[in-house]
Write a protein that holds these residues in place. Structure first.
Motif, short mmCIF file in Angstrom:
data_model
loop_
_atom_site.label_atom_id
_atom_site.label_comp_id
_atom_site.label_asym_id
_atom_site.label_seq_id
_atom_site.Cartn_x
_atom_site.Cartn_y
_atom_site.Cartn_z
N GLY A 70 11.17 -19.17 20.88
CA GLY A 70 11.08 -18.64 22.24
C GLY A 70 11.37 -19.69 23.29
N ALA A 71 10.86 -20.90 23.09
CA ALA A 71 11.13 -21.98 24.04
C ALA A 71 12.61 -22.34 24.06
N GLN A 72 13.24 -22.34 22.88
CA GLN A 72 14.68 -22.62 22.82
C GLN A 72 15.48 -21.52 23.52
N VAL A 73 15.07 -20.27 23.32
CA VAL A 73 15.76 -19.15 23.97
C VAL A 73 15.68 -19.28 25.49
N ARG A 74 14.50 -19.60 26.00
CA ARG A 74 14.36 -19.75 27.45
C ARG A 74 15.19 -20.90 27.98
N SER A 75 15.20 -22.01 27.23
CA SER A 75 15.98 -23.17 27.66
C SER A 75 17.46 -22.84 27.71
N LEU A 76 17.98 -22.21 26.64
CA LEU A 76 19.41 -21.90 26.60
C LEU A 76 19.77 -20.84 27.63
N ALA A 77 18.95 -19.81 27.77
CA ALA A 77 19.26 -18.74 28.71
C ALA A 77 19.35 -19.27 30.13
N ASN A 78 18.41 -20.12 30.53
CA ASN A 78 18.45 -20.67 31.88
C ASN A 78 19.66 -21.59 32.06
N HIS A 79 20.01 -22.35 31.03
CA HIS A 79 21.19 -23.20 31.11
C HIS A 79 22.47 -22.37 31.26
N LEU A 80 22.61 -21.33 30.45
CA LEU A 80 23.80 -20.50 30.53
C LEU A 80 23.94 -19.86 31.91
N ARG A 81 22.82 -19.44 32.48
CA ARG A 81 22.89 -18.84 33.81
C ARG A 81 23.17 -19.88 34.89
N ASP A 82 22.40 -20.98 34.88
CA ASP A 82 22.48 -21.95 35.96
C ASP A 82 23.76 -22.78 35.95
N VAL A 83 24.24 -23.14 34.76
CA VAL A 83 25.39 -24.03 34.65
C VAL A 83 26.70 -23.26 34.51
N HIS A 84 26.67 -22.17 33.76
CA HIS A 84 27.91 -21.44 33.47
C HIS A 84 27.99 -20.08 34.13
N GLY A 85 26.96 -19.70 34.86
CA GLY A 85 27.00 -18.44 35.60
C GLY A 85 26.99 -17.21 34.74
N VAL A 86 26.45 -17.31 33.52
CA VAL A 86 26.45 -16.17 32.61
C VAL A 86 25.41 -15.15 33.06
N GLY A 87 25.84 -13.92 33.17
CA GLY A 87 24.94 -12.85 33.56
C GLY A 87 25.43 -11.52 33.05
N SER A 88 24.95 -10.45 33.65
CA SER A 88 25.29 -9.10 33.20
C SER A 88 26.80 -8.89 33.19
N GLY A 89 27.30 -8.38 32.10
CA GLY A 89 28.72 -8.09 31.97
C GLY A 89 29.55 -9.23 31.44
#
Length: 581
Positions: A70-89
């Motif tokens: 769970g901690a790894q999932v939160r870390s990766l998810a926030n990185h993908l959003r904050d650094v690469h702009g990954v979101g819905s779609g």
């Protein structure tokens, strides 16, 4: 027994129950759903976080709890959003062995409302380039072997769309704008929450590529709704089979089961061994996802080895084994089967190919406290269409079971006419409901051809008996199933035809005791040209994954047999070359 099955089915699906079924409109199609179903896969992951310090993932000698993952999932998810702009779609591709990082990546992507593109780890560099070019992910998360294959294709891919490479378990030199998992995923520094996400049940959650009849794979668009309902269908089919047997025991038609050992914990979570790759619905949707919701542990292997699998079953007290039939057969035939303690197994079987009736009997007799099981399904149905297990399975060992509650099923003839089921009535099996995919990515023509008025045409020829149990009798699609991997003959033929010495080629399946089928081919060379199998195999290795390359090639001087329309008659070719007449 089947009367008890019907009674249990009615009780579990009765109005007000957790598996009550209703019908709603989804994309203009009447669709069976469970009203009680969670809205999306992020909700499934939220449920899983309640399991905390329970063991979640075992990879060879590595172990991780739900909290650690769970901690790894939160870390990766926030990185993908904050650094690469990954979101819905958006899309993020995953290309690796069954490492724990595959699981972390999947849940992080799903919780962002993005779609995970599960890439076939067998693919060559050009095949990877096709999938990446078709799906256009923002990020590719890949292990060392897959990074090596994709790097020569990277410049051409980036000329069409930006693509960031994140390497897993690799010390390979990377382009300057790439990243490494260990530098990105920092569980000790993980935010306390996942990023916010707006997720619709009909949003894509996964893109899985399934080989296409035109020679190119098709990206099947799996949705949150379909994935959630597949999990619930699996749970339901397990419960209804158990309830039916309990009724049979109560009626005195079956002996009472052996009492559990005194030290057994009836509330102990299941332990799944997943020997098949996570880029298929078998392992990802039918093992990982139900296991996650149930708070169970899932065991992965670096590669398939029957002896190692038996060792892991004993060590981890595995309760559920699900792979392609050849895996079960190899374990039962292995010298260590009788030497190791496999008494924890409650279910053994799988899908990906038909389980031969003799194997059903062998599993039933070999498990001390378990039962054989099977499921029939497709990528296009998010997982299972039918399931069969325990006494129901041994009573009908040639059947893949009854169709799940959130699907309607029917048989059609070649003209598309609906057939009334009967003991001798066969037709193409078509299904409609919550677990049918949205369509094929960028392939509206292929979508329209396969899904008509919401009915998905499986390409499999079946009959349905008086108990509603399905029997797959043939395949309409020109396809070979080799060890659970779908190989479309036209794709292999297209690659063979690229060789300048080839005039004609026909690819088909040859029965094989271990793999179910082997890919074989008949080739006619051009006048004055010569070609042998080693040369052709080397040529195909640059174009196709290894499992698609024909194991046997017959080279002929005379033309291949044709029908009046000029099409090759593969049945005649099989009869001639394999002696199947």
């Amino acid at each position: 027994m089947f009367d008890h099955f019907d009674a249990a089915w009615k009780e579990l699906t009765a109005e007000g129950s957790g598996f009550a079924v209703s019908e709603i409109d989804v994309r203009g199609v009447p669709t069976r759903i469970f009203p009680s179903a969670p809205p999306h896969m992020r909700a499934i992951w939220d449920i899983a976080q309640l399991h905390g310090d329970k063991t979640y993932i075992v990879f060879e000698d590595e172990r991780y709890t739900y909290a650690e993952i769970g901690a790894q999932v939160r870390s990766l998810a926030n990185h993908l959003r904050d650094v690469h702009g990954v979101g819905s779609g958006d899309r993020v591709a995953i290309a690796m062995r069954n490492y724990p990082e595959w699981v972390v990546s999947y849940w992080a992507i799903a919780c962002l409302g993005a779609a995970a593109v599960g890439m076939n780890a067998w693919w060559t560099g050009p095949e990877m380039a096709y999938g990446l070019g078709d799906s256009k992910p923002k990020v590719l998360i890949a292990d060392d072997e897959r990074v090596e294959r994709v790097l020569p294709e990277l410049d051409a891919l980036r000329a069409e769309a930006p693509l960031h490479i994140m390497s897993v378990r690799s010390d390979r030199e990377l382009p300057d704008d790439s990243s490494r998992w260990a530098d990105v995923v920092k569980p000790d520094e993980a935010p306390a929450t996942l990023p916010d996400a707006d997720i619709d049940p009909d949003d894509d959650v996964t893109i899985f590529y399934t080989s296409g009849t035109t020679g190119f794979p098709k990206g099947a668009q799996l949705t949150h709704r379909g994935s959630v309902h597949n999990i619930m269908n699996i749970v339901f089919m397990t419960m209804v089979a158990g309830a039916a047997e309990a009724k049979a025991v109560e009626a005195g038609e079956l002996p009472a089961p052996e009492p559990a050992p005194a030290d057994a914990d009836p509330a102990a979570p299941p332990v799944f061994l997943a020997p098949t790759p996570l880029f298929h619905v078998t392992a990802n949707n039918c093992l990982l996802q139900p296991c996650t919701m149930a708070g169970g542990a899932i065991v992965f292997m670096y590669k398939w080895d029957a002896g190692r699998a038996i060792e892991l079953i004993e060590r981890e007290k595995v309760t559920n084994f699900s792979g392609v039939p050849t895996m079960s057969r190899e374990m039962l035939m292995h010298e260590d089967w009788s030497l190791r303690d496999t008494s924890s197994l409650k279910s053994m079987g799988g899908g990906g190919a038909a389980i031969q009736p003799d194997l059903v009997d062998k599993i039933d007799k070999s498990l001390k406290g378990g039962v054989p099981s099977t499921g029939y399904g497709l990528t296009e149905t998010h997982g299972i269409v039918t399931a069969n297990s325990a006494k129901l399975y041994t009573a009908k060992p040639a059947s893949c079971g009854r169709i799940v509650p959130t699907l309607e099923g029917r048989l059609e003839d070649e003209a598309g006419n609906v057939l009334e089921p009967g003991p001798n009535v066969v037709g193409e099996l078509c299904v409609r409901g919550a677990i049918v995919i949205k369509g094929y990515l960028n392939r509206p023509d292929a979508t329209a051809d396969s899904i008509r008025d919401g009915w998905f045409h499986t390409g499999d020829i079946a009959r349905i008996d008086e108990d509603g149990f399905v029997f797959i009798v043939d395949r309409a699609k020109d396809m070979v199933i080799r060890g659970g991997e779908n190989v479309y003959c036209t794709e292999v033929e297209a690659a063979i035809y690229e060789h300048p010495a080839v005039a004609e080629a026909a690819v088909f399946g040859k029965p094989d005791d271990r793999l179910g089928e082997e890919v074989v081919a008949a080739v006619v060379t051009r006048p004055g040209e010569s070609l042998d199998q080693d040369e052709l195999s080397a040529f195909l290795a640059e174009r196709l994954a290894k499992f698609k390359i024909p194991s046997t090639v017959w080279f002929r001087d005379e033309p291949l047999p044709r029908n009046a329309n000029g099409k090759f008659v593969k049945r005649d070719l099989k009869d001639e070359l394999l002696g199947t007449a």
